[in-house]
Design an enzyme around this catalytic site. Structure first.
Site, PDB file in Angstrom:
ATOM      1  N   GLY A 157       0.857  -1.246  -0.079  1.00  0.00           N
ATOM      2  CA  GLY A 157      -0.092  -0.119  -0.009  1.00  0.00           C
ATOM      3  C   GLY A 157       1.037   1.129   0.006  1.00  0.00           C
ATOM      4  O   GLY A 157       1.913   1.407   0.965  1.00  0.00           O
ATOM      5  N   PHE A 158       0.746   2.102  -0.927  1.00  0.00           N
ATOM      6  CA  PHE A 158       1.616   3.250  -1.174  1.00  0.00           C
ATOM      7  C   PHE A 158       0.843   4.559  -1.246  1.00  0.00           C
ATOM      8  O   PHE A 158       0.940   5.424  -2.087  1.00  0.00           O
ATOM      9  CB  PHE A 158       2.461   2.883  -2.002  1.00  0.00           C
ATOM     10  CG  PHE A 158       3.958   3.978  -1.912  1.00  0.00           C
ATOM     11  CD1 PHE A 158       4.585   3.461  -0.810  1.00  0.00           C
ATOM     12  CD2 PHE A 158       4.174   4.737  -2.971  1.00  0.00           C
ATOM     13  CE1 PHE A 158       5.853   4.306  -0.555  1.00  0.00           C
ATOM     14  CE2 PHE A 158       5.603   5.534  -2.644  1.00  0.00           C
ATOM     15  CZ  PHE A 158       6.171   5.221  -1.569  1.00  0.00           C
ATOM     16  N   GLY A 159      -0.476   4.667  -0.607  1.00  0.00           N
ATOM     17  CA  GLY A 159      -0.944   6.035  -0.383  1.00  0.00           C
ATOM     18  C   GLY A 159      -0.402   6.732   0.743  1.00  0.00           C
ATOM     19  O   GLY A 159       0.679   6.907   0.848  1.00  0.00           O
ATOM     20  N   GLY A 160      -1.183   7.644   1.458  1.00  0.00           N
ATOM     21  CA  GLY A 160      -0.755   8.462   2.304  1.00  0.00           C
ATOM     22  C   GLY A 160      -0.037   7.918   3.259  1.00  0.00           C
ATOM     23  O   GLY A 160       1.274   8.344   3.754  1.00  0.00           O
ATOM     24  N   HIS A 202     -17.595   4.359   9.731  1.00  0.00           N
ATOM     25  CA  HIS A 202     -17.981   4.206  10.930  1.00  0.00           C
ATOM     26  C   HIS A 202     -18.974   5.307  11.221  1.00  0.00           C
ATOM     27  O   HIS A 202     -19.575   5.408  12.291  1.00  0.00           O
ATOM     28  CB  HIS A 202     -16.943   4.592  11.995  1.00  0.00           C
ATOM     29  CG  HIS A 202     -15.836   3.522  12.228  1.00  0.00           C
ATOM     30  ND1 HIS A 202     -15.955   2.549  12.683  1.00  0.00           N
ATOM     31  CD2 HIS A 202     -14.707   3.305  11.335  1.00  0.00           C
ATOM     32  CE1 HIS A 202     -15.117   1.819  12.692  1.00  0.00           C
ATOM     33  NE2 HIS A 202     -14.050   2.292  11.649  1.00  0.00           N
ATOM     34  N   ALA A 238      -7.932   6.629   1.555  1.00  0.00           N
ATOM     35  CA  ALA A 238      -8.104   5.333   2.162  1.00  0.00           C
ATOM     36  C   ALA A 238      -8.559   5.570   3.602  1.00  0.00           C
ATOM     37  O   ALA A 238      -9.622   4.817   4.125  1.00  0.00           O
ATOM     38  CB  ALA A 238      -7.273   4.520   1.958  1.00  0.00           C
ATOM     39  N   THR A 239      -7.752   6.010   4.236  1.00  0.00           N
ATOM     40  CA  THR A 239      -7.905   6.369   5.931  1.00  0.00           C
ATOM     41  C   THR A 239      -9.212   7.309   6.074  1.00  0.00           C
ATOM     42  O   THR A 239     -10.157   6.606   6.886  1.00  0.00           O
ATOM     43  CB  THR A 239      -6.838   7.033   6.535  1.00  0.00           C
ATOM     44  OG1 THR A 239      -5.720   6.376   6.144  1.00  0.00           O
ATOM     45  CG2 THR A 239      -7.059   7.260   8.080  1.00  0.00           C
ATOM     46  N   LYS A 295      -8.332  -1.441  11.933  1.00  0.00           N
ATOM     47  CA  LYS A 295      -9.210  -0.676  13.002  1.00  0.00           C
ATOM     48  C   LYS A 295     -10.370  -1.623  13.374  1.00  0.00           C
ATOM     49  O   LYS A 295     -10.624  -1.515  14.599  1.00  0.00           O
ATOM     50  CB  LYS A 295      -9.781   0.472  12.286  1.00  0.00           C
ATOM     51  CG  LYS A 295      -8.552   1.330  11.882  1.00  0.00           C
ATOM     52  CD  LYS A 295      -9.347   2.699  10.906  1.00  0.00           C
ATOM     53  CE  LYS A 295      -8.393   3.661  10.581  1.00  0.00           C
ATOM     54  NZ  LYS A 295      -8.730   4.820   9.849  1.00  0.00           N
ATOM     55  N   GLU A 343     -12.212   4.804   5.400  1.00  0.00           N
ATOM     56  CA  GLU A 343     -12.634   4.036   6.517  1.00  0.00           C
ATOM     57  C   GLU A 343     -13.247   4.817   7.605  1.00  0.00           C
ATOM     58  O   GLU A 343     -14.097   4.161   8.525  1.00  0.00           O
ATOM     59  CB  GLU A 343     -11.259   3.395   7.046  1.00  0.00           C
ATOM     60  CG  GLU A 343     -10.686   2.085   5.813  1.00  0.00           C
ATOM     61  CD  GLU A 343      -9.497   1.467   6.676  1.00  0.00           C
ATOM     62  OE1 GLU A 343      -9.855   0.472   7.600  1.00  0.00           O
ATOM     63  OE2 GLU A 343      -8.397   1.621   6.170  1.00  0.00           O
TER      64      GLU A 343
END
Length: 333
Positions: free
Chosen positions: A16-19, A200, A192-193, A126, A196
């Site tokens: 994974g190479f996003g933020g 919620h 992506a974070t 998470k 997620e």
């Protein structure tokens, strides 16, 4: 115990190479004991056993869309994780992957198990339900010779471990309350974070968040002035503390505020552990993170401390699944 400090630098891969993955690469750039040699994104991977150049890899990703475009060491691949796994020689992987859908991390683990790969894997999962899926793989991970540490970010992770330690002052734990504040300059840096986190929110779930377009995410954030407020989250701190014998999961609550338009934290991140001492007194321990520490610092730092600890366990022949509440991280210099 095997002394990792006296060994060659630990070869690290990032999936994974996003933020978050890019932040992890920048952190590794400052470590002498950990050598970043491999990374994969959706469309490709980069691998250099001598070590990857952080600036070159990030620039290639931002300018040309994938690590596969990194000169000489990059390659495009339809299944980049499998392609990198089969080629690269690494001691351990940090899974900086979005768990969207909610089965994704367990599916990645199954792929590693089936491939015959042996080594260390660390994630920053998470959701409780995602960790429960990994728990079903405990025997398979052990048989495969994989040491897997789950929930090793900030929360779950750093704050879960702090709660497990703080609990030792008490004969009984009444409740554990984790409250986090996250500030980022713009949501685009951690797409992506943020998705997620949206999953919620009331009225949302993992699948809805996963299928939202960028325009829909931006419209939602416009409606909330960029602020996401979260309460009573499905967070794996609960199952991790239950497995560690600290308290039943229904005594653990997690919530917080994410500001996607301001790098300053909207509130201080902390964990409060309330319990009864053996003398019968009720008290609360509070552990608060410094406001100057970013989400990336509080996720990636612990993750690599746990990865270093996991490598030591793996070299001793200790395989299987553990959580951040089971193992103390080892500071990676």
């Amino acid at each position: 115990m095997v002394d990792v400090l006296n060994m060659d630098a630990i070869a690290i891969g990032i999936l994974g190479f996003g933020g978050l993955g890019q932040a992890a690469a920048r952190l590794l750039n400052q470590k002498q004991e950990l050598r970043w040699v491999a990374a994969a994104d959706r469309a490709g991977y980069a691998y250099d056993p001598k070590g990857l150049d952080t600036d070159v890899c990030i620039a290639a990703t931002r300018e040309r869309g994938s690590l596969g475009s990194v000169p000489e060491v990059g390659a495009s691949a339809a299944d980049s994780i499998a392609a990198l796994r089969d080629r690269a020689r690494v001691d351990g992987y940090f899974l900086a992957l979005p768990n969207l859908p909610n089965t994704f991390m367990a599916d990645v683990a199954r792929g590693f198990i089936a491939s015959g790969w042996r080594g260390v894997m660390v994630d920053a999962l998470k959701r409780t339900s995602a960790v429960e899926q990994l728990l079903e793989l405990r025997a398979d991970l052990e048989a495969a010779g994989i040491t897997y540490l789950t929930g090793c970010g900030a929360t779950p992770g750093l704050l879960t471990a702090a709660a497990a330690i703080a609990a030792q002052s008490y004969a009984e734990i009444h409740n554990v309350c984790i409250t986090f504040g996250v500030g980022i300059a713009n949501w685009d840096a951690y797409r992506a974070t943020i998705r997620e986190d949206i999953a919620h929110m009331p009225g949302y779930n993992v699948e809805r968040a996963r299928t939202m377009s960028d325009a829909e995410v931006e419209a939602l954030l416009d409606a909330t002035d960029g602020v996401i407020k979260l309460e009573n989250m499905e967070h794996a701190d609960d199952i991790m503390l239950e497995l560690a014998g600290v308290c039943p999961r229904d005594r653990v609550t997690v919530g917080g505020i994410v500001d996607t338009r301001n790098p300053q934290k909207p509130l201080s991140t902390n964990v409060q552990v309330t319990g009864r001492t053996f003398e019968g007194k009720i008290s609360t321990h509070t552990f608060t993170l410094g406001d100057e520490t970013s989400m990336a610092a509080n996720v990636c730092g612990p993750a690599f401390g746990y990865l270093k600890a996991a490598v030591a366990l793996h070299r001793r022949g200790w395989y299987g699944l553990h959580t951040a509440a089971d193992i103390m991280p080892r500071f990676a210099r």
